[in-house]
Design a protein around this motif. Structure first.
Motif, PDB file in Angstrom:
ATOM      1  N   LEU A   1       0.860  -1.256   0.031  1.00 34.34           N
ATOM      2  CA  LEU A   1      -0.171   0.135  -0.146  1.00 34.34           C
ATOM      3  C   LEU A   1       0.798   1.138   0.149  1.00 34.34           C
ATOM      4  CD1 LEU A   1      -2.739  -1.120   2.554  1.00 34.34           C
ATOM      5  CD2 LEU A   1      -2.967  -0.874   0.189  1.00 34.34           C
TER       6      LEU A   1
ATOM      7  N   TYR B   1       2.588   2.258  -3.287  1.00 33.66           N
ATOM      8  CA  TYR B   1       1.413   2.953  -4.322  1.00 33.66           C
ATOM      9  C   TYR B   1       1.283   4.461  -3.723  1.00 33.66           C
ATOM     10  CZ  TYR B   1      -2.346   3.851  -7.527  1.00 33.66           C
ATOM     11  OH  TYR B   1      -3.031   4.182  -8.578  1.00 33.66           O
ATOM     12  N   CYS B   2       1.602   4.714  -2.581  1.00 31.37           N
ATOM     13  CA  CYS B   2       1.380   6.085  -2.045  1.00 31.37           C
ATOM     14  C   CYS B   2       2.822   6.762  -2.703  1.00 31.37           C
ATOM     15  CB  CYS B   2       1.446   6.043  -0.525  1.00 31.37           C
ATOM     16  SG  CYS B   2       1.573   7.723   0.015  1.00 31.37           S
TER      17      CYS B   2
ATOM     18  N   TYR C   1      -3.476  10.221   1.640  1.00 28.44           N
ATOM     19  CA  TYR C   1      -3.660   8.651   0.963  1.00 28.44           C
ATOM     20  C   TYR C   1      -4.181   7.767   1.976  1.00 28.44           C
ATOM     21  CZ  TYR C   1      -1.763   4.331  -0.651  1.00 28.44           C
ATOM     22  OH  TYR C   1      -1.836   3.087  -1.039  1.00 28.44           O
ATOM     23  N   VAL C   2      -3.754   7.949   3.228  1.00 30.84           N
ATOM     24  CA  VAL C   2      -4.437   6.977   4.337  1.00 30.84           C
ATOM     25  C   VAL C   2      -6.100   7.341   4.485  1.00 30.84           C
ATOM     26  CG1 VAL C   2      -4.426   6.340   6.658  1.00 30.84           C
ATOM     27  CG2 VAL C   2      -2.335   6.990   5.534  1.00 30.84           C
TER      28      VAL C   2
ATOM     29  N   GLN D   1      -7.965   8.277   2.057  1.00 34.29           N
ATOM     30  CA  GLN D   1      -8.678   7.701   0.822  1.00 34.29           C
ATOM     31  C   GLN D   1      -8.638   6.243   0.834  1.00 34.29           C
ATOM     32  OE1 GLN D   1     -10.022   9.807  -1.647  1.00 34.29           O
ATOM     33  NE2 GLN D   1      -9.354  11.241  -0.287  1.00 34.29           N
ATOM     34  N   LEU D   2      -7.876   5.471   1.347  1.00 35.31           N
ATOM     35  CA  LEU D   2      -7.716   4.223   1.658  1.00 35.31           C
ATOM     36  C   LEU D   2      -8.655   3.638   2.930  1.00 35.31           C
ATOM     37  CD1 LEU D   2      -3.960   2.893   2.311  1.00 35.31           C
ATOM     38  CD2 LEU D   2      -5.647   1.995   0.769  1.00 35.31           C
ATOM     39  N   THR D   3      -8.907   4.658   3.593  1.00 32.67           N
ATOM     40  CA  THR D   3      -9.973   4.453   4.724  1.00 32.67           C
ATOM     41  C   THR D   3     -11.198   4.192   3.977  1.00 32.67           C
ATOM     42  OG1 THR D   3      -8.574   5.686   6.542  1.00 32.67           O
ATOM     43  CG2 THR D   3     -10.879   5.342   6.854  1.00 32.67           C
TER      44      THR D   3
ATOM     45  N   LEU E   1     -11.437   0.854   1.910  1.00 36.40           N
ATOM     46  CA  LEU E   1     -11.451  -0.136   2.692  1.00 36.40           C
ATOM     47  C   LEU E   1     -12.493  -0.484   3.409  1.00 36.40           C
ATOM     48  CD1 LEU E   1      -8.023  -0.153   4.590  1.00 36.40           C
ATOM     49  CD2 LEU E   1      -8.770  -1.770   2.988  1.00 36.40           C
TER      50      LEU E   1
ATOM     51  N   LEU F   1      -6.117   1.682  -7.668  1.00 33.72           N
ATOM     52  CA  LEU F   1      -5.856   1.518  -6.183  1.00 33.72           C
ATOM     53  C   LEU F   1      -7.173   0.486  -5.723  1.00 33.72           C
ATOM     54  CD1 LEU F   1      -4.791   2.027  -3.230  1.00 33.72           C
ATOM     55  CD2 LEU F   1      -6.441   4.081  -3.047  1.00 33.72           C
TER      56      LEU F   1
ATOM     57  N   ILE G   1      -7.128  -3.270  -3.499  1.00 28.50           N
ATOM     58  CA  ILE G   1      -7.907  -3.393  -2.458  1.00 28.50           C
ATOM     59  C   ILE G   1      -8.572  -4.484  -2.791  1.00 28.50           C
ATOM     60  CG2 ILE G   1      -9.952  -2.537  -1.328  1.00 28.50           C
ATOM     61  CD1 ILE G   1      -8.515   0.257  -1.260  1.00 28.50           C
TER      62      ILE G   1
ATOM     63  N   TYR H   1      -2.671  -1.306   9.236  1.00 28.83           N
ATOM     64  CA  TYR H   1      -3.404  -0.157   9.064  1.00 28.83           C
ATOM     65  C   TYR H   1      -2.476   0.963  10.115  1.00 28.83           C
ATOM     66  CZ  TYR H   1      -7.035   3.539   8.698  1.00 28.83           C
ATOM     67  OH  TYR H   1      -7.603   4.849   8.599  1.00 28.83           O
TER      68      TYR H   1
END
Length: 498
Positions: A10, A13-14, A27-28, A30-32, A35, A109, A114, A131
């Motif tokens: 992950l 990719y950031c 980034y974290v 958007q991941l949230t 996910l 992504l 994911i 995480y």
């Protein structure tokens, strides 16, 4: 796949997205969002067959089947729609925004990173640790300021180990950041009580933990962090987004673990039971507080005392000024020593926190019923600061560095302790002071040291130049912070102090 591999995947990719101007924090975040949608989709399928909190048309499937500008528009609408919902959805998606610049990178992504993992099958340890790993990397990005929400995990583990939470206890952090203390307490209970009943497990998931966080974006990360570790549900939100100092929420807890934000004084002066008027316009009436102060950390000490049940236990990470400051600081220390059992103080070394210039301690106390005699009999102090040098990158603190403190604390029975300092062993780091000794000190100061600083008396024992330079920077930063507070007390604080 283990957590380190997922973090690396992950995070790699950031670095691609950084070229588009997306910060680590963005980034974290958007991941949230992604996910959460992916896991909601997984849990709506066999073998779980749970009802998804996400409405059809705004779910994971709706994202997967779109591409290009259509995907971009739909993602933005999805975030807006889910941000207007209630419960856990609101906590995760409130005020959410699409920070991607390129639809192709968003699709990659979603599809390549994911969607290829089954996050629900992964153990809570693996996905939770993954995480946490991302949050720690985000904290290391000093420009983002995310480090102020991140307490070093070895310190959290040691504090939780000595506090020893149990099933059925209500546990809170009124300044929870990304949830480190609450998660460590949850993991401790799961590890030490493997045979909990179904009711105990349900309580652990949906009742035991409660945090407050002022910043919406940080509360979002905390809620997701806890969800990945198996805490919370659509019906139970473990995090409240509000200023926890603003009022007594009425809740009472068995255990409070917290690292309140360091630095600036509160923009609201709290009016305590003595009823002193405040010069600031924005005041909050707190009749449960001992005294009036605009020092945020001193207000958190008073707030934690309020939140504890009778005989409830607390551990607070606090800066040095709480130990020696006069005026309201002295009043609060004397009241705390009188009305609570303040039994342990851990003096922390520098080089632990991402915020520079922080000299901190951990204060441990229990709330007690009203009494004519003081509840504090002895204060045990462990000095982990003198002649100890850590740095964030080259020599970070590890859990084993706190092992002696945990052992001497004696969590099994803290009333049976043995000092390592005597006149014959002056290098001992563990020493106790009677209540009378503390009260006799100027301003009831708890800023106590007894070990000889080797660098002052023996130039051969000086730490390496990089550590010495960092300690000088930390001292200067701490002094600057003090001067800023003095300036704000005198009058309007200038916009910048260089």
């Amino acid at each position: 796949m283990n957590s380190a591999t997922i973090v690396q995947k992950l995070w790699n990719y950031c670095n691609v997205l950084r070229d588009d101007g997306m910060s680590y924090g963005d980034y974290v975040e958007q991941l949230t969002y992604l996910l959460f949608l992916k896991m909601a989709d997984e849990r709506a399928r066999p073998p779980y067959n749970q009802r998804s909190p996400v409405a059809a048309g705004y779910d994971w499937v709706s994202l997967i089947k779109r591409d290009g500008d259509e995907l971009f528009d739909h993602y933005r609408h999805t975030l807006e729609q889910l941000g207007n919902q209630k419960g856990m959805l609101a906590l995760i998606f409130n005020k959410s925004q699409n920070k991607f610049q390129d639809p192709a990178k968003l699709r990659r992504l979603i599809v390549d990173l994911i969607d290829k993992e089954n996050w629900s099958i992964m153990s809570a340890d693996v996905k939770g640790d993954a995480y946490e790993g991302l949050l720690e990397r985000n904290a290391q990005d000093t420009k983002s300021g995310a480090g102020q929400y991140f307490t070093p995990r070895p310190l959290i583990q040691a504090i939780v180990d000595v506090m020893a939470p149990k099933p059925g206890e209500n546990i809170s952090d009124p300044a929870c950041g990304t949830g480190g203390f609450l998660l460590a307490a949850h993991d401790y209970v799961v590890k030490h009580y493997p045979h909990m009943t179904r009711d105990q497990l349900k309580q652990l998931k949906e009742e035991s933990f409660k945090g407050w966080e002022l910043v919406q974006a940080t509360a979002r990360l905390c809620a997701m962090n806890m969800l990945l570790h198996g805490i919370g549900s659509q019906e139970f939100e473990p995090v409240v987004v509000s200023d926890s100092l603003a009022a007594d929420p009425g809740d009472r807890f068995d255990l409070i673990l917290t690292n309140p934000p360091f630095g600036k004084k509160s923009s609201t002066t709290i009016v305590g039971e003595e009823g002193k008027a405040s010069k600031e316009r924005d005041t909050v009436e707190r009749g449960d507080f001992w005294t009036t102060t605009s020092n945020k950390q001193l207000n958190f000490v008073q707030h934690v005392k309020t939140l504890l049940k009778q005989n409830g236990r607390a551990a607070l990470v606090l800066p040095d000024n709480v130990l020696f400051e006069g005026g309201a600081g002295e009043t609060i220390r004397r009241k705390l020593l009188q009305e609570c059992d303040v039994h342990t103080l851990l003096r922390l070394p520098t080089g632990l926190f991402y915020a520079q210039g922080v000299k901190a301690n951990v204060v441990f106390f229990e709330k007690k019923p009203a009494s004519e005699t003081p509840w504090t009999k002895k204060l045990w102090i462990y000095d982990l600061r003198t002649n100890v040098h850590f740095t964030l990158k080259t020599n970070p603190m590890k859990r084993e560095d706190l092992e002696e403190f945990v052992r001497l604390y004696n969590p099994q029975n803290r009333h049976e302790r043995t000092a390592t300092w005597t006149e014959q062993t002056p290098e001992g780091r563990w020493r106790c002071y009677d209540y009378e000794e503390l009260m006799a000190r100027d301003k009831a100061s708890l800023d106590i040291f007894w070990l000889r600083d080797e660098s002052l008396s023996d130039s051969d024992n000086l730490p390496p130049p990089n550590i010495l330079a960092q300690e000088i920077v930390d001292d200067l930063e701490a002094a600057l912070a003090q001067f800023r507070e003095i300036l704000s007390d005198i009058g309007d604080e200038p916009e910048t102090v260089n």
